[in-house]
Design a protein around this motif. Structure first.
Motif, PDB file in Angstrom:
ATOM      1  N   LEU A 408      26.855 -33.188  -0.420  1.00 34.57           N
ATOM      2  CA  LEU A 408      28.142 -33.578  -0.989  1.00 34.57           C
ATOM      3  C   LEU A 408      27.943 -34.680  -2.019  1.00 34.57           C
ATOM      4  CD1 LEU A 408      31.287 -33.237  -0.682  1.00 34.57           C
ATOM      5  CD2 LEU A 408      31.177 -35.215   0.835  1.00 34.57           C
ATOM      6  N   ARG A 409      27.129 -35.664  -1.686  1.00 27.99           N
ATOM      7  CA  ARG A 409      26.854 -36.743  -2.640  1.00 27.99           C
ATOM      8  C   ARG A 409      26.115 -36.202  -3.862  1.00 27.99           C
ATOM      9  NH1 ARG A 409      25.266 -39.764   2.215  1.00 27.99           N
ATOM     10  NH2 ARG A 409      26.912 -41.239   2.764  1.00 27.99           N
ATOM     11  N   ARG A 410      25.246 -35.232  -3.628  1.00 30.01           N
ATOM     12  CA  ARG A 410      24.478 -34.657  -4.726  1.00 30.01           C
ATOM     13  C   ARG A 410      25.396 -33.953  -5.729  1.00 30.01           C
ATOM     14  NH1 ARG A 410      21.504 -31.648  -1.760  1.00 30.01           N
ATOM     15  NH2 ARG A 410      20.063 -33.334  -1.283  1.00 30.01           N
ATOM     16  N   LEU A 411      26.444 -33.319  -5.229  1.00 28.47           N
ATOM     17  CA  LEU A 411      27.370 -32.583  -6.096  1.00 28.47           C
ATOM     18  C   LEU A 411      28.409 -33.493  -6.748  1.00 28.47           C
ATOM     19  CD1 LEU A 411      28.081 -29.437  -3.875  1.00 28.47           C
ATOM     20  CD2 LEU A 411      26.747 -29.506  -5.994  1.00 28.47           C
ATOM     21  N   THR A 412      28.525 -34.717  -6.281  1.00 27.90           N
ATOM     22  CA  THR A 412      29.557 -35.632  -6.769  1.00 27.90           C
ATOM     23  C   THR A 412      28.995 -36.558  -7.834  1.00 27.90           C
ATOM     24  OG1 THR A 412      30.700 -35.601  -4.633  1.00 27.90           O
ATOM     25  CG2 THR A 412      31.181 -37.436  -6.104  1.00 27.90           C
ATOM     26  N   ASP A 413      29.675 -36.607  -8.971  1.00 32.60           N
ATOM     27  CA  ASP A 413      29.281 -37.568 -10.000  1.00 32.60           C
ATOM     28  C   ASP A 413      30.444 -38.520 -10.245  1.00 32.60           C
ATOM     29  OD1 ASP A 413      31.103 -36.179 -11.532  1.00 32.60           O
ATOM     30  OD2 ASP A 413      29.629 -35.269 -12.880  1.00 32.60           O
ATOM     31  N   ASP A 414      30.448 -39.212 -11.386  1.00 28.08           N
ATOM     32  CA  ASP A 414      31.484 -40.214 -11.606  1.00 28.08           C
ATOM     33  C   ASP A 414      32.824 -39.606 -11.991  1.00 28.08           C
ATOM     34  OD1 ASP A 414      30.675 -39.349 -14.071  1.00 28.08           O
ATOM     35  OD2 ASP A 414      30.492 -41.340 -14.975  1.00 28.08           O
ATOM     36  N   VAL A 415      32.907 -38.278 -12.125  1.00 24.46           N
ATOM     37  CA  VAL A 415      34.173 -37.599 -12.407  1.00 24.46           C
ATOM     38  C   VAL A 415      34.793 -37.065 -11.119  1.00 24.46           C
ATOM     39  CG1 VAL A 415      35.244 -35.638 -13.582  1.00 24.46           C
ATOM     40  CG2 VAL A 415      33.482 -36.988 -14.743  1.00 24.46           C
ATOM     41  N   GLY A 416      33.988 -36.391 -10.333  1.00 24.57           N
ATOM     42  CA  GLY A 416      34.458 -35.766  -9.095  1.00 24.57           C
ATOM     43  C   GLY A 416      33.349 -34.896  -8.545  1.00 24.57           C
ATOM     44  N   ILE A 417      33.719 -33.860  -7.833  1.00 25.21           N
ATOM     45  CA  ILE A 417      32.712 -32.976  -7.277  1.00 25.21           C
ATOM     46  C   ILE A 417      32.579 -31.745  -8.168  1.00 25.21           C
ATOM     47  CG2 ILE A 417      34.337 -31.770  -5.719  1.00 25.21           C
ATOM     48  CD1 ILE A 417      31.983 -31.652  -3.699  1.00 25.21           C
ATOM     49  N   LEU A 418      31.342 -31.386  -8.495  1.00 23.94           N
ATOM     50  CA  LEU A 418      31.064 -30.220  -9.327  1.00 23.94           C
ATOM     51  C   LEU A 418      31.296 -28.943  -8.536  1.00 23.94           C
ATOM     52  CD1 LEU A 418      27.969 -31.881 -10.860  1.00 23.94           C
ATOM     53  CD2 LEU A 418      29.746 -30.839 -12.279  1.00 23.94           C
ATOM     54  N   GLN A 419      31.698 -27.897  -9.237  1.00 20.10           N
ATOM     55  CA  GLN A 419      32.127 -26.664  -8.582  1.00 20.10           C
ATOM     56  C   GLN A 419      30.980 -25.869  -7.972  1.00 20.10           C
ATOM     57  OE1 GLN A 419      34.668 -22.614  -9.748  1.00 20.10           O
ATOM     58  NE2 GLN A 419      34.045 -24.040 -11.342  1.00 20.10           N
ATOM     59  N   HIS A 420      29.888 -25.712  -8.679  1.00 11.94           N
ATOM     60  CA  HIS A 420      28.835 -24.796  -8.248  1.00 11.94           C
ATOM     61  C   HIS A 420      27.465 -25.471  -8.254  1.00 11.94           C
ATOM     62  CE1 HIS A 420      31.304 -21.282  -7.892  1.00 11.94           C
ATOM     63  NE2 HIS A 420      31.719 -21.354  -9.149  1.00 11.94           N
ATOM     64  N   ALA A 421      26.523 -24.769  -7.650  1.00 13.93           N
ATOM     65  CA  ALA A 421      25.131 -25.218  -7.635  1.00 13.93           C
ATOM     66  C   ALA A 421      24.229 -24.015  -7.873  1.00 13.93           C
ATOM     67  CB  ALA A 421      24.786 -25.872  -6.305  1.00 13.93           C
ATOM     68  N   ILE A 422      23.107 -24.258  -8.498  1.00 16.66           N
ATOM     69  CA  ILE A 422      22.048 -23.258  -8.606  1.00 16.66           C
ATOM     70  C   ILE A 422      21.048 -23.595  -7.516  1.00 16.66           C
ATOM     71  CG2 ILE A 422      20.294 -22.232 -10.096  1.00 16.66           C
ATOM     72  CD1 ILE A 422      21.901 -23.351 -12.491  1.00 16.66           C
ATOM     73  N   SER A 423      21.064 -22.812  -6.459  1.00 15.11           N
ATOM     74  CA  SER A 423      20.355 -23.168  -5.237  1.00 15.11           C
ATOM     75  C   SER A 423      20.947 -24.486  -4.721  1.00 15.11           C
ATOM     76  CB  SER A 423      18.850 -23.256  -5.483  1.00 15.11           C
ATOM     77  OG  SER A 423      18.165 -23.502  -4.267  1.00 15.11           O
ATOM     78  N   THR A 424      20.174 -25.553  -4.722  1.00 11.45           N
ATOM     79  CA  THR A 424      20.715 -26.840  -4.255  1.00 11.45           C
ATOM     80  C   THR A 424      20.941 -27.815  -5.402  1.00 11.45           C
ATOM     81  OG1 THR A 424      18.489 -27.729  -3.895  1.00 11.45           O
ATOM     82  CG2 THR A 424      19.512 -26.561  -2.052  1.00 11.45           C
ATOM     83  N   VAL A 425      20.778 -27.350  -6.654  1.00 10.96           N
ATOM     84  CA  VAL A 425      20.882 -28.215  -7.828  1.00 10.96           C
ATOM     85  C   VAL A 425      22.269 -28.065  -8.448  1.00 10.96           C
ATOM     86  CG1 VAL A 425      19.939 -28.715 -10.115  1.00 10.96           C
ATOM     87  CG2 VAL A 425      18.414 -28.003  -8.254  1.00 10.96           C
ATOM     88  N   PRO A 426      22.996 -29.150  -8.673  1.00 10.37           N
ATOM     89  CA  PRO A 426      24.324 -29.053  -9.275  1.00 10.37           C
ATOM     90  C   PRO A 426      24.282 -28.282 -10.598  1.00 10.37           C
ATOM     91  CG  PRO A 426      23.940 -31.280  -8.477  1.00 10.37           C
ATOM     92  CD  PRO A 426      22.632 -30.556  -8.346  1.00 10.37           C
TER      93      PRO A 426
END
Length: 778
Positions: A408-426
């Motif tokens: 969850l922290r990995r997908l979250t940046d200073d805007v919000g949470i990103l929608q998708h991931a490529i494998s485990t990479v945002p």
């Protein structure tokens, strides 16, 4: 008595229970060197504390699993007796109910020390404390009032209660002037109070009394020793201490008030107490059955002025101190001035206090505790309890996994949470959605309820997700936008009805369940301006999401007529649609089972309960029961409707692709069905749906990744998706959080019986057995 375990907080944690538990352990070890004394403390933060070697096992305050593990540890290590230190607020769960999980599985005698005994307990406090008392072989109280409460209010036999005073350290009877130079108060008359600072301590009463005292004794200083209580710091910072400083300035006594804002060691504490001419405990309420600070002061032979809380009335009786009314600065000023003026009476009080304190020194207290321990063991041997039943793997569900927010922290940046991931990479290309940020906000609210708000970055993440929703609202049309590119540009002016309803669901969760005032204020205005648009929702799922949002919101804002009208309109629409489409062989809301199916009966169930519509409740339970028959495979595991064709009426249900959102919707709906009916099969079905994430599914493949903390995006005929996006990860974490909250509402209960292929033959609930002719079409 070879091995004794003491369960309670422990130094270096900063609280009175930690000090008491540590002193008790050390005194027992010194008085009985042949016994092994070990400690089992409770951690209120993830990183724990740097404990001494005596600590052998640590409880995580809000993790129910660790309480059961502690029982296993103590049983396996053949501890002869467990001494439990009980105070509401130490243990996790509502009103500390998690500790019941430990007590239920212990095989050893238990002696419980009660540091608090409510005179007017809530229903849940009564239940939790009542079971603690039932499962304790003996109970220790520190005052006669405590014993009276146990006998009269809690119906505990007097033969089961031991009255043992609060332990104190043995210090000499000294002249207060001897060490005043250490603190720079030589030549001064010292008023002293100490302990962790909080508003119930009444320090302002003493400051208000100072001008009158100073008129007669201008050399008086008031020393306030101790850090602000960590829980106070967590919720309001140093606002109370700052208010006291302002009050001292306003009364022009600032040169006579000294704050020592830190937690002091035992040696320092004894030195502070030693310099006091008069010790004060100006607490604001009588509801204090035990005061360790008062016991320390009395044992050091101090002249004490106190308000008449229960413990003070007992300790200061028979000339051992003076009592003044609550919140009465004038009376306190007169009592202090009298003691400073009448040296003979002051010394007489000191002598009486010191002599009484000799019975409270730790060596004597440790001896009394050992006597209580021996009585408990003798009673247990005379009346042994039944052995604990063992359960096979087929008779219980797997333990819930730990809550991991790494992905969850990995997908979250200073805007919000990103929608998708490529494998485990945002995946930056796909940007953000309001849908996912609303889910993430709901998760933050649940984590706060679980006591996880102390997690690193919790406040920043919750604020970020709410800020995204605020930015998503389009004031020109009153709707929320959904898709935003990674360049922070909105890709639409108006999002789907589902995304709008989910945004409201996130706001409703904050307003109805969150304790963070800053978040609630921000959510309040946005909920108000967005509410008018929800009455236009015609899509069933959007209406259902909105009804769940209103269910969170309205109990706290029941006077909001617009919200009430919106709930009535949407709920009527949902039930009318059910009556239009349903029949005996298809008791459902529409002609096709599509996505998030369980949300529809979930919303109707909530509204039926809130509005007192029994026919709605019956219809919702019947529909959910039927849905579970459809989504349970012959092997007894959860098999949600796939999105490659869904399940049209008269057709065959699609097996794949199975989506995590289905499992979460089912978990939530079954939990609510359990709460309303109390029928265990609903609780079991919630766990059944959750175990789909863990590999109990068509392909026997786990979707949850314990290494990353993420969840695969779906289950297809070819296997589990390799991608771990926001929606899948969030609905897994939401499901886990909701099940953990359910555990907390059922303090300490044993794991559920597992559902096997044989046992998961759907047994109709009471509602489903009823004649549904009134709510379904022939």
């Amino acid at each position: 008595m070879k091995r004794i375990a003491v369960v309670g907080n422990y130094v270096p944690r900063l609280c009175g229970i930690a000090t008491f538990t540590t002193d008790l352990c050390e005194s027992l070890a010194l008085q009985f060197p042949d016994a092994t004394v070990l400690a089992v403390p409770v951690n209120d933060r993830e990183e724990g504390y740097d404990y001494p070697p005596r600590v052998r096992f640590e409880l995580s305050q809000n993790d129910l699993t660790t309480y059961r593990q502690a029982a296993d540890f103590l049983n396996i290590n053949k501890v002869d007796l467990v001494c439990l230190q009980h105070e509401f607020g130490i243990f996790g769960g509502p009103d500390g109910g998690h500790v019941l999980a430990l007590l239920r599985e212990l095989r050893t005698p238990v002696v419980t020390t009660l540091h608090t005994i409510p005179q007017y307990p809530t229903a849940r406090q009564q239940k939790v404390l009542g079971e603690i008392l039932d499962r304790s072989d003996r109970v220790v109280v520190m005052s006669k009032k405590g014993k009276e409460f146990l006998r009269e209010l809690y119906r505990v036999s007097g033969d089961k209660i031991d009255l043992i005073p609060h332990g104190i350290h043995d210090v000499p009877f000294t002249d207060p002037n001897y060490n005043k130079d250490i603190f720079g108060v030589e030549g001064k008359r010292v008023l002293l109070t100490f302990g962790l600072l909080s508003r119930n301590k009444g320090i302002e009463t003493v400051i208000h009394a100072l001008p009158e005292v100073l008129d007669r004794f201008p050399d008086v200083v008031f020393m306030v020793v101790g850090a602000t209580h960590p829980n106070v710091i967590r919720h309001e910072g140093e606002s109370y201490r700052l208010s006291l400083r302002r009050l001292a300035h306003d009364l022009h006594v600032e040169r006579h008030v000294i704050f020592y804002n830190r937690f002091v060691s035992l040696e320092e504490l004894m030195e502070f107490i030693g310099v006091a001419d008069v010790y004060v405990t100006p607490y604001l309420s009588q509801d204090q059955i035990t005061s360790g600070t008062l016991a320390y002061a009395l044992g050091a032979g101090k002249a004490v002025v106190s308000t008449p809380y229960w413990h003070a009335e007992e300790l200061l009786a028979d000339g051992r101190g003076l009592l003044v009314p609550f919140a009465a600065p004038d009376a306190l000023a007169r009592a202090v001035a009298h003691l400073l003026e009448d040296e003979a009476e002051r010394h007489a009080i000191r002598k009486q206090a010191y002599l009484a304190g000799r019975k409270m020194i730790w060596p004597a207290v440790a001896q009394q505790y050992m006597q209580s321990f021996r009585r408990a063991c003798q009673q247990r041997h005379a009346r042994p309890r039944a052995a604990l039943p063992t359960r096979t793997l087929g008779e219980e569900f797997a333990e819930l996994p730990p809550m991991s927010l790494g992905h969850l922290r990995r997908l979250t940046d200073d805007v919000g949470i990103l929608q998708h991931a490529i494998s485990t990479v945002p995946n930056y290309t796909e940007g953000y959605t309001t849908d996912d940020n609303a889910r993430a906000l709901m998760l933050m609210v649940l984590l706060e309820e679980l006591g996880k708000e102390r997690l690193t970055q919790f406040g920043d993440m919750a604020s970020r997700y709410l800020a995204f929703l605020c930015h998503a609202h389009n004031p020109q049309n009153g709707r929320f936008r959904n898709f935003m590119g990674y360049d922070r540009r909105w890709l639409e002016d108006c999002g789907s009805p589902d995304s709008n309803a989910r945004a409201m669901q996130g706001l409703g969760a904050v307003l109805g369940r969150c304790r963070q005032e800053g978040l609630r204020r921000a959510a309040s205005r946005l909920f108000e301006v967005a509410l008018p648009s929800v009455q236009e929702f015609t899509d069933l799922r959007s209406a259902a999401f909105m009804l769940i949002a209103l269910h969170d919101y309205l109990p706290h804002f029941s006077g909001d007529r617009a919200a009430q009208e919106a709930r009535t309109l949407l709920a009527d629409r949902l039930f009318s649609t059910f009556r239009e489409f349903s029949s005996r062989d298809w008791p459902w809301f529409e002609g096709t089972l599509t996505y998030a199916n369980a949300t529809l009966p979930h919303a109707l169930l909530l509204c039926g309960r809130s509005l007192g519509r029994d026919s709605w409740v019956d219809a919702a339970l019947g529909a959910l029961e039927w849905l579970m028959t459809v989504q349970t495979a012959p092997g007894g595991y959860f098999a949600p409707i796939g999105n490659q064709g869904f399940y049209p009426r008269g057709g065959e249900p699609a097996r794949f692709d199975q989506q995590p959102i289905e499992a979460h919707a089912t978990v939530s709906a079954c939990i609510e069905a359990y709460r309303q009916t109390g029928e265990e099969q609903w609780r079991g079905r919630a766990r059944l749906a959750f175990e789909w994430f863990l590999g109990r599914n068509d392909l026997r493949l786990p979707l949850y990744d314990p290494v990353t903390g993420g969840c695969c995006d779906g289950l297809s005929s070819g296997g589990a998706s390799v991608n771990q996006g926001a929606e899948s990860t969030l609905v897994f974490l939401l499901s886990l959080a909701e099940l953990r909250l359910l555990e907390q509402s059922l303090p300490g209960e044993a794991p559920l019986a597992s559902v096997t292929a044989e046992s998961e033959k759907i047994v109709p609930t009471k509602a489903f057995r009823k004649d549904l002719s009134e709510v379904v079409q022939p």
